[in-house]
Each structure stands twice: as C-alpha cells, then as structure tokens.
Scaffold this active site. Structure first.
Site, PDB file in Angstrom:
ATOM      1  N   TYR B 153      99.069  54.335  17.878  1.00 16.00           N
ATOM      2  CA  TYR B 153      98.829  55.412  17.857  1.00 16.00           C
ATOM      3  C   TYR B 153      98.945  56.218  16.485  1.00 16.00           C
ATOM      4  O   TYR B 153      99.615  55.734  15.541  1.00 16.00           O
ATOM      5  CB  TYR B 153      99.923  56.318  18.671  1.00 16.00           C
ATOM      6  CG  TYR B 153     100.911  57.632  18.645  1.00 16.00           C
ATOM      7  CD1 TYR B 153     101.927  57.923  18.197  1.00 16.00           C
ATOM      8  CD2 TYR B 153      99.838  58.993  18.890  1.00 16.00           C
ATOM      9  CE1 TYR B 153     102.497  58.982  17.431  1.00 16.00           C
ATOM     10  CE2 TYR B 153     100.087  60.068  18.326  1.00 16.00           C
ATOM     11  CZ  TYR B 153     101.762  60.410  18.081  1.00 16.00           C
ATOM     12  OH  TYR B 153     102.184  61.719  17.680  1.00 16.00           O
ATOM     13  N   ASP B 238     108.533  51.513  22.645  1.00 11.83           N
ATOM     14  CA  ASP B 238     108.003  53.096  22.950  1.00 11.83           C
ATOM     15  C   ASP B 238     107.417  53.213  24.504  1.00 11.83           C
ATOM     16  O   ASP B 238     106.758  52.880  24.760  1.00 11.83           O
ATOM     17  CB  ASP B 238     107.133  53.422  21.613  1.00 11.83           C
ATOM     18  CG  ASP B 238     106.467  55.085  21.678  1.00 11.83           C
ATOM     19  OD1 ASP B 238     107.189  55.308  23.064  1.00 11.83           O
ATOM     20  OD2 ASP B 238     106.680  55.816  20.812  1.00 11.83           O
ATOM     21  N   ILE B 240     106.557  55.276  26.266  1.00  9.75           N
ATOM     22  CA  ILE B 240     106.975  57.392  27.111  1.00  9.75           C
ATOM     23  C   ILE B 240     105.520  57.111  28.146  1.00  9.75           C
ATOM     24  O   ILE B 240     106.048  58.736  28.303  1.00  9.75           O
ATOM     25  CB  ILE B 240     106.113  57.740  25.802  1.00  9.75           C
ATOM     26  CG1 ILE B 240     106.802  59.564  25.693  1.00  9.75           C
ATOM     27  CG2 ILE B 240     104.505  57.660  24.936  1.00  9.75           C
ATOM     28  CD1 ILE B 240     105.908  60.079  24.911  1.00  9.75           C
ATOM     29  N   LYS B 277     104.764  63.198  28.063  1.00  5.20           N
ATOM     30  CA  LYS B 277     103.549  62.914  28.868  1.00  5.20           C
ATOM     31  C   LYS B 277     103.925  62.287  30.175  1.00  5.20           C
ATOM     32  O   LYS B 277     102.821  62.834  31.060  1.00  5.20           O
ATOM     33  CB  LYS B 277     103.108  61.312  28.282  1.00  5.20           C
ATOM     34  CG  LYS B 277     103.093  61.002  26.768  1.00  5.20           C
ATOM     35  CD  LYS B 277     102.391  62.441  26.280  1.00  5.20           C
ATOM     36  CE  LYS B 277     102.256  61.920  24.722  1.00  5.20           C
ATOM     37  NZ  LYS B 277     101.520  63.075  23.807  1.00  5.20           N
TER      38      LYS B 277
END
Lengths: 530, 445
Positions: B153, B238, B240, B277
């Site tokens: 990212y 992570d 998410i 998200k």
C-alpha cells in the site's frame, strides 16, 4: 460507572501472564555484589580481604561472561540495554540462562508503559475508581483534579433534544455524506462554523479565517502536530511554569522534543516575566539546547491568569528577536469569568502586519463546550507552510464524520452559542466565588484568577516541611483521608511548594459544603501539633 | 551603488515538515489531483476521470442505512438524561467497554469464529492509519527497519516512516509465484537491512494483501511466524480487508495460527484492523491495534490519546456491531457483492485482453499490463499510466507507487462506484485496447 480520565490497565483481566511486568530493575552488578559479600566473608579467614574479594569477583565475572556468550545468538540482534531492563523482574542468575529474550520494543516504551507514579495520574485513577456521588456513594473520592466542565452540559443536552430529536447522527437517520472519506483536516462547513465560534468566544474582537483552520481529534494531537512541524527531536520549547501536567506527555513522548520551564512566582501572581524568559532562553543556549518556540496557555492552566495585552506584545517582540515560534493554547478562552477582558494572540497579530508566520493558536471543544469525548481540536496558524504540513498530519488524528456533522449544526446555531457562552461564564463565576469563599473561611487563599475551570490555592502554610515532600504528604492526606483529589503544584512543575489546583466544575452547589468540610478536617489535622 | 536588501530570516520548520516522506508528490497522489479537477459524474460530467485509485467500499451502503432506519434506539442517546452527558464527557483512552466488546466480537465473526478476541486487548485508534503509525512508534526507534513485502500500500511509505523516522526495507515478491512471500525473500531483506547497519524490528504484512487482492496462504503465514520467532522480532498483521474476502474459508488470520499454537511466542504479534473497508465507514475514523503483548497494549492505549475515537461514534457503533443478526447478514452480503464485482471487472478486463492476478479478496484487482510495456521499466509503466489517465480518463495506481519490483502492474479499484460506472470504465478500457491493437494509439508505439 462511566470513566472520566486516564486509568491504569487492569492486568487481572489478561490471561496466561507468564510475562514479567516492566519495572525499573536493579542492575546485575548489584546482584553480583550480593553474591560477593557473603563469599568475601567466607574466604576472609584465609587469604584476607584481597583474595576474599578478588577470587569470587573473578569467578562471578567469568560466569557472567560465559553465560552472555552462550545466550546471544551469533549474528544480528544484540540485546540493547533497554531490552535487558524490560526483560527482568529481578536480575537473577536464572534470567541470564534464558536462551532468548522478548522482542525488542522502542526506547520510549519503558517510560510510557510503567505504572503511573505521578500524583496527577494516581489521583485521577483513585477518584475514577471510587467516585463520589452525593446519593449513591457519599463516601467516595471527590474529583477536583480533572478540568472537566459539568456546569452547563444541560444546556447542550437541551439543544440536542430540541434540534436533533436526540439523534446521534445529528438530525435525521441518514449516514449519507458522512461515511465516505472526508478531507482529513475537516469538513469545510465545520471549519466555517468553528471560525464563528472562536470569534464569539474571544468576544468578537477578531475574525477567524476558516482556511487557516485545521481540525484535529482533540487539542492533544493539535499540540503534538505543531511540535512535529516546528521542532526536531532534541529541540526545546520554553514553557511558563506551573503548567498543565499533560504537556510532559503530549509534547515529548513521540516527538522527542524537550520542555524548559520558565518559573513564575507567587510574588508576581504567577504571571510570566520577560526577563525570566530571557534568562531561561540564554541558559538553554549555553547548554547547547536549540529553542524553537514558546508554548503559552492563555488563560493559563493551572493558575487561571489571563495574559495582558502588554505581555503578549512583549512576547511577540521576544519571539521575533530570537526568531522562534509562539504556540498559544487558548483552549479555555471561552471559560473566562473575571472582570478582565480576554485578549487572544489573534487580536495582537491582527494589529501587527509583519511576522505572523511564527504564531499558532490551539483551540478545542473539550473545555468551553464540555465535549471532551467528541475529540474536536483546532490548529489555527498564520503560516501557510505549517498549515500544509498540519493538514497532511491530520490523517493520523481526524475528527469523526458524525461528530463533525453534529457539531457543525450546533455551532451554526449562533443564537444558541451566544447564550450558551454567557450562561457558562455566569455559572463558572458563581461556582468560582462559592469555592474560593469556602476556602477562604478555612484560611486558604487563592490567586485571583479570571479563567479556566479551577482555582490555584495556597496551602503552603499547611505543609511540613516546606518542600515537595511536605506538599506530597498533604496531597496524600487529602486524597486518602479527606477523599478529595486535587493536583499538587509539583506535578505542574511549580517551583514554590504548597500550591494546589482545584477544579470546581465537576461539582454542584450542594457539594461545596461537603468538600469544604472534608478539607477542614485535614487542615485541622495539619495544624494540630504533631 | 547597490542597495543590499536584508532578508529577515524566516522562522524555521522541522526536518519532518520539510521532508518529502509524506509522499504526496508521487504519481499515486498525482492521479488523485487529476480526478479532483475533473471528476466523473453520470449526468453532469460523463467524460470526466473515473476514480479507480481509491480503495473505498460503497457496495453495501444500503445495508447500513436500512439498519439505522430499523433501529432508531441505536442512533439516539435516548430520553435517558445521563446518556448524552456521560458520553460527551467520556475521554478515557480505554475506550467504551461496550464498543470494545462489539469490536472484538465483530472481528471474531469476520473470521467465522475461527479465532477468539479479548476486548481487553483491543486498543482503539482513529483509523488504521493511526494504528500502523502507533505500532511503529512503539516497536521501533528512528533509524530502525521494518520489513514489508512488495508490492505494498503506497500509504505505508508515509504512515510507517514520516514522523517515526523508521525505514521500510522491502521483501521482494515476484509474479513467477503470484507474488507470494518466500523464506528466501524474507532472509534476503533481513540481511540487506543488516548490511546497512539497520536494526530490524519487525515484519509488517497485509493480509489480505493490498494491492494484490489475495489472501496469504496458511503455510506461508506459518513460515513468516517461524521466521520472526527465529529472529526475535515482531509481526504486524494488517488485516483491514479480512471482511472483504470473497469466500470466508479462504482467509486465515494470524490469530488462528497463534491459537492453534496455544499462543506460544505470541507476544511478538499484533493485528491492525479498521471499519473503513469492511464496513465502508472510512469517514468515522475507527481503527484498532490488537496486541498479544501486554506491554504493547498498555503503551498503545496511553499513546492512543493522540488519536481517540469520538465517544459519539463509539456509542453509535457499539449498538450496530453488537447486533449479531445485522453483522452476520452484512458480512455475508458484502462478501457476495464484492465477489460479483470482482468477477465483473476481471471478465471485462479479460475481454479487453488484459490479465489480472488471481485474487480472492479486497476492493481492487491487480492488473497486468506488462505485455504492453515498451520496456520493462518504471518509465514505461508511468507512460502507460499517464496515457490511461489522460486518454482513457481512468485513475489507476501504478505498481511502482506500490514499490513493485516488476514493471507493468496496476491496482484497479472497483468498489467505490456504482455498477453502471464500472461498466463505463470497462467499456472505455476495452475501446482503448482496441484502438491500440489497431495501431491508433500513438503514445504506446
């Protein structure tokens, strides 16, 4: 019971705890000495002191050396000193035999994670875990250590009932428009409304420009963001003392910035003296410290003073001369109740043409509007570069969208805000007078203050000895015997012992006699011959 | 005679303020600017730029609205006088217990009950951005390194490095094995960091991966966990996008693996999560650090003072997330819709002659335009990216912003628009590829 204020983590809730708690530890050499001395005694009969200490010493050090070699893996990760402190509950030999330690954490952690030993936090914890309630818990601890304003929340509540049908979403059930990504530094509508509030609150002497506003999740990140933007790790800020204990954490923890207190004295009613400021600056320079700015609180916390126009002008001159920044934390600007007028740094800057680049103002809704839970803070700067950086940094500390919407509605109701600000001031004034009069009857004087949610009380006559220890003894008595949490001046870096900050805005009028009675009992106990 | 103009020294800013590590001058963000200046709108601006560079989930918004309409008590402080007051005053960094419990239970649900979460280990932050930065501050000192698999990212360059002073050392992944993380790549990254005299503090993985849109396989996760244990460093996972996996049985959380190992060596593991998200609520700013390390939990909690979640939002979401009926339904339908969207875009791209990495999660696909590059270089990739932005009017994210070691890959988001808009985007791309095939596109020759 809802908690208000920081609390320590209750470790009982965590399971399977084979991990030692981090605490400052005796070093292994102390333990070593504990081994050597008895050995020395044993050997002393033959060969005397030298052999008796040299041989066991040598043995011990060889053992340590051998074990250390065995313990650390050949390659890469040498355990750093910080790691060792974190690892051991006691630096016993059994620890030296561990094949591998826990993974390293940053050097910040050990000071942040350790148990709160500051009276400011201990008192807050105690009052939170056993809170006084006139009806349900009359024997509990009265919280006078948290600058929280409960005097006018009913007005806000009424406004919400009448205007929003109690809806959390700010009127209407739709979440459309607030779920998606918003500009990190805040919605334009809220900036506009906030500019209006700030102007109202300082008495309409200034117009605030919404495009110079950056919204943050509370004043805490606002201050931190300014530190990141204005100073490098190791740089310093001058800060008039006594000051809000939270600054030690907010400004230093992650930025690595240092604070240099500029001591104010009771003889000056704790107002800032420019010569003392100059002296502090020069001393810092001599020590090789780079001063990047001054942090002011106006109205001041914990004293409650308002800065005069002259002082503000002198400060601006000083900052100009040294080419440093000024951060003016004006979070209590709507909580003034005295006869003096409040002068915002913004007003001073407005009348000056040059040099706006060095001035930054911090504001928020936690004090004046009693909404600390909603996390709404403001950076107001005249420096476009600082605004640009601050906007980027708000990605780490943005205001939640539903909150932005609700607050925008409220602040846009300027009629309500005007009447709210006035009523708030009246109630603050009333409570302040009652509280200070009550203390006066007990023989405790306060500085004359005109702002904030607290008064600054002189209990120096009651402490024995006349030093920090005496002050903390009194604090302890008040907390554990009197069941009152107030903040000792030493937590605020006050250079004169015996001063205490008492927040009176969590009380209602009926609580005051109770509080005064409890203080009286402790005062009597102090006065009686030991 | 010249007159000297004396420049007043302007008051200085910090190194952090002057650095470019915020990364907002990279192509990733340049595309956003192009979109801001000429945004697509079905009616008002049908030839505008379609934003396919923003990983935002708008496909299940109607479910949220429906919940709010049918559960009005959830959205009001109620007639109870103390409800609002106590909420407005609540600024405890422990967070509302009801909300922490709801978060823990939601995280369990998202993982199909395959792992348990303890509300006492949930630390709340205003978004995952803050959570990642917070963990970095806690686990590493300035100059230390975190190992992060590429492609990653683009925001990590800023979130993990900017204010913390920590370095990212990439773990290079390649298309030859679908960009999976290998032990060799881990070791190589670690050695590279050490050769530069950087102390490695941890590995940060995103699972499901952004930008790949694929989950990490169980055996790879086990390998990574063994690696960090051997090196005595941390693992940040992570997760998410964990609720955006198209088939629930294809996602394995690090939490599951730790549970299966009886939490041995778990104090080096930390999970980052958020509602931005999976629940499509990025504006609410709700994130969490879930750590198996007590000291990290304590520290993170105190440090969260800089990034607390509004008590109003916590109150609202506590009721929403503890409504198990709603959350189960939402998770299921959300997955379905994302899966359908994914299939639409992948099929559409295939028809246009473009292949994608086989993905199974997330709000985007990882598109392969490398066969169409003039040269296998970053410059060629940026040329195509520019063409697509200017001619096709699509903002997509070039792999180089994600530090991908191979040129020609692009991340294309599909969940932040209506189905109709997605069709428009696919049509434009199709036409573009046709024109190119027929030699009508000069800039790519």
């Amino acid at each position: 019971m809802t908690q208000t204020g920081p609390r320590r983590l209750r470790n009982s809730a965590l399971d399977d705890d084979s991990q030692p708690q981090p605490q400052p530890q005796p070093s292994s050499s102390t333990t070593g000495m504990r081994l050597i001395v008895p050995l020395q005694g044993i050997v002393q009969g033959r060969g005397g002191l030298i052999l008796g200490s040299v041989i066991p010493c040598a043995m011990f050090y060889f053992l340590q050396f051998y074990l250390k070699r065995r313990r650390s893996p050949p390659a890469s990760n040498p355990p750093s000193p910080g790691n060792l402190t974190d690892l051991s509950r006691s630096a016993s030999r059994s620890n030296l035999l561990l094949p591998r330690g826990r993974p390293h954490v940053s050097s910040r952690v050990s000071s942040i994670a350790k148990a709160n030993d500051s009276p400011y936090y201990i008192g807050l914890d105690k009052a939170t875990s056993d809170p006084y309630d006139r009806l349900c818990n009359p024997g509990g601890v009265v919280q006078l250590g948290l600058a929280e304003n409960r005097l006018t929340l009913d007005l806000i509540e009424n406004w919400i009932t009448n205007n929003l049908n109690e809806s959390i979403l700010g009127g209407g059930l739709s979440v459309s428009g607030i779920v998606t990504y918003q500009p990190h530094d805040g919605m334009p509508e809220l900036k506009l409304a906030m500019a209006g509030l700030m102007s109202q609150v300082v008495g309409k002497t200034v117009t605030f420009n919404p495009s110079q506003i950056v919204l943050t999740s509370g004043a805490t990140p606002a201050i931190e963001i300014l530190c990141f933007a204005l100073a490098d790790q190791g740089n310093t800020f001058l800060i008039p003392a006594p000051y809000y204990p939270g600054f030690d954490r907010d400004m230093k923890w992650r930025t690595g910035v240092e604070l240099i207190p500029v001591h104010c004295r009771s003889s000056d009613n704790f107002t800032l003296s420019i010569p003392v400021l100059e002296q502090a600056f020069n001393q810092a320079r001599k020590r090789g410290q780079k001063v990047k700015g001054i942090l002011l609180s106006n109205p001041s916390n914990p004293v409650g003073n308002l800065m005069t126009r002259e002082t503000l002008l002198s400060l601006l001159d000083f900052a100009r001369e040294k080419n440093i920044h000024i951060i003016s934390d004006e979070i209590f600007s709507g909580s003034t109740f005295g006869d003096e007028e409040f002068v915002s740094m913004a007003e001073i800057i407005d009348s000056e043409d040059a040099d706006k680049d060095r001035v930054h103002i911090v504001y928020g809704l936690s004090k004046d509007l009693s909404l600390p839970g909603f996390r709404v803070g403001v950076i107001y700067s005249y420096n476009e570069n600082v605004l640009t950086v601050a906007r980027k940094m708000t990605r780490f500390s943005s205001v939640s969208a539903p909150t932005q919407r609700l607050v925008t509605s409220m602040l846009s109701d300027t009629t309500f805000i005007k009447s709210y600000t006035e009523r708030n001031r009246e109630r603050l004034r009333t409570m302040y007078d009652l509280f200070v009069d009550g203390l006066k009857e007990l023989g405790i004087g306060c500085t004359k203050s005109s702002g904030g949610l607290y008064c600054w009380c002189d209990m120096s006559g009651l402490i024995r000895p006349y030093n920090e220890k005496g002050e903390l003894d009194l604090w302890d008595k008040l907390l554990n015997v009197g069941k009152i949490n107030i903040t000792p001046g030493s937590s605020c870096h006050c250079i004169e012992p015996g001063w205490f900050r008492c927040c009176f805005t969590t009380l209602d009028e009926n609580d005051i006699p109770v509080v005064m009675e409890r203080i009286r009992l402790v005062v009597e106990a102090c006065k009686s011959p030991a | 005679m010249a007159i000297d103009i004396v420049q007043k020294p302007s008051v200085g800013l910090s190194k952090i303020a002057l650095s470019q590590t915020h990364g907002e001058n990279s192509p990733y963000f340049a595309g956003w600017k192009a979109y801001d200046e000429n945004p697509y709108h079905e009616k008002h601006n049908p030839s505008g730029v379609i934003q396919m560079g923003l990983a935002e989930n708008q496909v299940s918004f109607d479910l949220l609205e429906e919940f709010l309409e049918n559960n009005q008590e959830a959205t009001s402080w109620g007639k109870n006088v103390s409800g609002f007051k106590e909420n407005a005053l609540f600024q405890d960094y422990h967070g509302l217990l009801a909300f922490r419990k709801a978060m823990a239970s939601f995280m369990e649900q998202v993982r199909g009950g395959k792992a348990k979460f303890n509300p006492e280990r949930v630390v709340l932050t205003a978004g995952a951005t803050a959570a990642n930065e917070l963990l970095t501050f806690i686990l590493a000192n300035p100059g230390d390194a975190l190992l992060v698999p590429t492609p990653y990212y683009p925001g990590f360059d800023r979130d993990l490095r900017w204010r913390t002073g920590v370095e990212i050392v990439p773990i290079h992944c390649e298309s030859s094995n679908n960009f999976q993380i290998t032990l060799e790549a881990l070791e190589s990254a670690y050695d590279h960091a050490r050769s530069k005299n950087m102390k490695v503090r941890g590995v940060l993985i995103t699972n499901p991966s952004n930008p790949l849109g694929a989950t990490i396989q169980r055996k790879v996760l086990e390998q990574i966990l063994d690696f960090v244990t051997r090196k005595n460093i941390h693992l940040i996972s992570d997760e998410i996008y964990s609720g955006s996996v198209f088939h629930s049985d294809e996602f394995v959380s690090i939490a599951e693996i730790l549970e299966s190992r009886n939490y041995k060596d778990s104090e080096r593991c930390h999970i980052v999560y958020s509602l931005s998200k999976d629940l499509g609520l990025p504006g609410f700013r709700v994130g969490t650090v879930y750590s198996y390390n007590d000291q990290v939990v304590t520290t993170a909690r105190r440090m969260s003072s800089f990034t607390l979640i509004s008590s109003q939002t916590q109150f609202l979401l506590a009721s929403m997330l503890s409504n198990k009926e709603f959350t189960e339904k939402y998770i299921k339908i959300n997955r379905e819709r994302l899966r359908k969207r994914y299939e639409t875009i992948v099929d559409g791209l295939k028809k246009a002659g473009i292949e994608c990495l086989k993905g199974n999660a997330g709000l985007f696909c990882w598109m392969n335009l490398s066969p169409y590059l003039k040269e296998a270089t970053r410059e060629s990739e940026l040329e195509i990216w520019k063409t697509i932005m200017e001619e096709v009017k699509l903002n997509i994210s070039p792999g180089s912003s994600c530090r991908c070691s191979e040129a020609g890959w692009f991340r294309v988001c599909f969940a932040n628009m209506s189905e109709e808009t997605l069709e428009v985007a696919l049509r434009r791309l199709h036409e573009f590829m046709d024109r190119r095939r027929n030699g009508q596109v000069l800039s790519m020759e």
